[in-house]
Design a protein around this motif. Structure first.
Motif, PDB file in Angstrom:
ATOM      1  N   SER A  57       0.826  -1.205   0.000  1.00 40.30           N
ATOM      2  CA  SER A  57       0.000   0.000   0.000  1.00 40.30           C
ATOM      3  C   SER A  57       0.864   1.260   0.000  1.00 40.30           C
ATOM      4  N   TYR A  58       2.150   1.082   0.322  1.00 41.95           N
ATOM      5  CA  TYR A  58       3.044   2.228   0.465  1.00 41.95           C
ATOM      6  C   TYR A  58       4.143   2.269  -0.589  1.00 41.95           C
ATOM      7  N   GLU A  59       4.558   1.132  -1.077  1.00 41.67           N
ATOM      8  CA  GLU A  59       5.640   1.043  -2.066  1.00 41.67           C
ATOM      9  C   GLU A  59       5.367  -0.161  -2.961  1.00 41.67           C
ATOM     10  N   GLN A  60       5.525   0.034  -4.267  1.00 40.18           N
ATOM     11  CA  GLN A  60       5.233  -1.067  -5.187  1.00 40.18           C
ATOM     12  C   GLN A  60       6.324  -1.340  -6.195  1.00 40.18           C
ATOM     13  N   SER A  61       7.371  -0.534  -6.237  1.00 34.23           N
ATOM     14  CA  SER A  61       8.345  -0.732  -7.305  1.00 34.23           C
ATOM     15  C   SER A  61       9.759  -1.054  -6.837  1.00 34.23           C
ATOM     16  N   LYS A  62      10.094  -0.792  -5.614  1.00 33.71           N
ATOM     17  CA  LYS A  62      11.469  -0.991  -5.140  1.00 33.71           C
ATOM     18  C   LYS A  62      11.542  -2.244  -4.282  1.00 33.71           C
ATOM     19  N   VAL A  63      11.886  -3.364  -4.912  1.00 27.85           N
ATOM     20  CA  VAL A  63      11.880  -4.665  -4.245  1.00 27.85           C
ATOM     21  C   VAL A  63      12.855  -4.696  -3.065  1.00 27.85           C
ATOM     22  N   GLN A  64      14.033  -4.103  -3.227  1.00 24.95           N
ATOM     23  CA  GLN A  64      15.015  -4.111  -2.131  1.00 24.95           C
ATOM     24  C   GLN A  64      14.480  -3.358  -0.916  1.00 24.95           C
ATOM     25  N   VAL A  65      13.805  -2.244  -1.154  1.00 26.87           N
ATOM     26  CA  VAL A  65      13.201  -1.475  -0.060  1.00 26.87           C
ATOM     27  C   VAL A  65      12.106  -2.301   0.606  1.00 26.87           C
ATOM     28  N   LEU A  66      11.275  -2.942  -0.198  1.00 29.02           N
ATOM     29  CA  LEU A  66      10.218  -3.786   0.354  1.00 29.02           C
ATOM     30  C   LEU A  66      10.811  -4.894   1.219  1.00 29.02           C
ATOM     31  N   HIS A  67      11.852  -5.526   0.728  1.00 28.73           N
ATOM     32  CA  HIS A  67      12.495  -6.608   1.471  1.00 28.73           C
ATOM     33  C   HIS A  67      13.074  -6.111   2.789  1.00 28.73           C
ATOM     34  N   GLN A  68      13.838  -5.035   2.749  1.00 28.05           N
ATOM     35  CA  GLN A  68      14.462  -4.515   3.965  1.00 28.05           C
ATOM     36  C   GLN A  68      13.413  -4.059   4.979  1.00 28.05           C
ATOM     37  N   PHE A  69      12.390  -3.400   4.480  1.00 25.11           N
ATOM     38  CA  PHE A  69      11.357  -2.891   5.374  1.00 25.11           C
ATOM     39  C   PHE A  69      10.556  -4.024   6.009  1.00 25.11           C
ATOM     40  N   SER A  70      10.171  -5.008   5.202  1.00 26.53           N
ATOM     41  CA  SER A  70       9.398  -6.126   5.762  1.00 26.53           C
ATOM     42  C   SER A  70      10.244  -6.933   6.736  1.00 26.53           C
ATOM     43  N   ALA A  71      11.527  -7.116   6.417  1.00 24.37           N
ATOM     44  CA  ALA A  71      12.409  -7.847   7.335  1.00 24.37           C
ATOM     45  C   ALA A  71      12.505  -7.132   8.673  1.00 24.37           C
ATOM     46  N   GLN A  72      12.564  -5.832   8.658  1.00 24.73           N
ATOM     47  CA  GLN A  72      12.608  -5.054   9.900  1.00 24.73           C
ATOM     48  C   GLN A  72      11.311  -5.224  10.686  1.00 24.73           C
ATOM     49  N   MET A  73      10.182  -5.150   9.991  1.00 27.49           N
ATOM     50  CA  MET A  73       8.885  -5.211  10.663  1.00 27.49           C
ATOM     51  C   MET A  73       8.600  -6.568  11.298  1.00 27.49           C
ATOM     52  N   VAL A  74       9.154  -7.630  10.743  1.00 26.94           N
ATOM     53  CA  VAL A  74       8.889  -8.960  11.305  1.00 26.94           C
ATOM     54  C   VAL A  74      10.005  -9.407  12.256  1.00 26.94           C
ATOM     55  N   SER A  75      10.879  -8.494  12.630  1.00 29.34           N
ATOM     56  CA  SER A  75      11.969  -8.847  13.539  1.00 29.34           C
ATOM     57  C   SER A  75      11.411  -9.158  14.929  1.00 29.34           C
ATOM     58  N   ALA A  76      12.200  -9.877  15.687  1.00 29.68           N
ATOM     59  CA  ALA A  76      11.790 -10.265  17.050  1.00 29.68           C
ATOM     60  C   ALA A  76      11.484  -9.043  17.916  1.00 29.68           C
ATOM     61  N   VAL A  77      12.262  -7.996  17.754  1.00 26.09           N
ATOM     62  CA  VAL A  77      12.071  -6.782  18.561  1.00 26.09           C
ATOM     63  C   VAL A  77      10.677  -6.210  18.336  1.00 26.09           C
ATOM     64  N   TRP A  78      10.281  -6.075  17.062  1.00 22.61           N
ATOM     65  CA  TRP A  78       8.977  -5.485  16.756  1.00 22.61           C
ATOM     66  C   TRP A  78       7.826  -6.439  17.047  1.00 22.61           C
ATOM     67  N   GLN A  79       8.031  -7.723  16.834  1.00 22.11           N
ATOM     68  CA  GLN A  79       6.973  -8.688  17.162  1.00 22.11           C
ATOM     69  C   GLN A  79       6.711  -8.716  18.663  1.00 22.11           C
ATOM     70  N   ASP A  80       7.760  -8.580  19.461  1.00 25.48           N
ATOM     71  CA  ASP A  80       7.592  -8.515  20.914  1.00 25.48           C
ATOM     72  C   ASP A  80       6.741  -7.303  21.292  1.00 25.48           C
TER      73      ASP A  80
END
Length: 162
Positions: A57-80
């Protein structure tokens, strides 16, 4: 993984059915009897996919950005952090599944404290349990609330650093 290791895994997992296919070992999966780390394995996959879908919903063309951002969001720190924010809306069964996952023996990565890692494992176990129980509305509700918690906390953290 070496070829020999892969061969061992394939031999262990798959049995030919005699008709060119593979025999299914289990007809059903009972989430209540699965090891909590198996539930977390499924929950982790679900939450990754959920987050990846949401951030489109926020980014649709930059795959590396999507990957880095999603990896950050699903990290243990944020899930906690997400779990702590939604804990009050969970029922006793959901809290029990979380505790089973949290208490399962596992090894924490360097990117999170042991407590955060165990908490995130419990969170993922809960999502995996709901997924396998096909409680899709509840699963979506908790994942969406977790997304909202994480995104708001990320924005607040960035604002504090400015």
């Amino acid at each position: 993984m070496t070829f020999e290791h892969l061969k061992k895994l394939v031999d262990m997992m798959f049995v030919p059915d005699g008709q060119g296919g593979v025999l299914q070992r289990y007809d059903t999966v009972d989430p209540k009897s699965l090891h909590p780390l198996v539930l977390a394995y499924i929950g982790d996959a679900y939450f990754h996919l959920f987050i990846r879908g949401r951030i489109l919903s926020y980014e649709q063309s930059k795959v590396q950005v999507l990957h880095q951002f999603s990896a950050q969001m699903v990290s243990a720190v944020w899930q906690d952090k997400a779990y702590r924010a939604i804990e009050h809306i969970l029922d006793e069964e959901e809290k029990a599944v979380y505790r089973r996952g949290r208490n399962a023996k596992s090894h924490a990565p360097r990117s999170a404290s042991v407590a955060q890692y165990h908490s995130s494992t419990g969170f993922e176990a809960l999502l995996g349990y709901l997924y396998l129980m096909e409680r899709n509305e509840r699963l979506y509700e908790l994942a969406e609330q977790s997304f909202q918690v994480i995104s708001k906390a990320m924005m607040a953290e960035i604002s504090e650093r400015k």
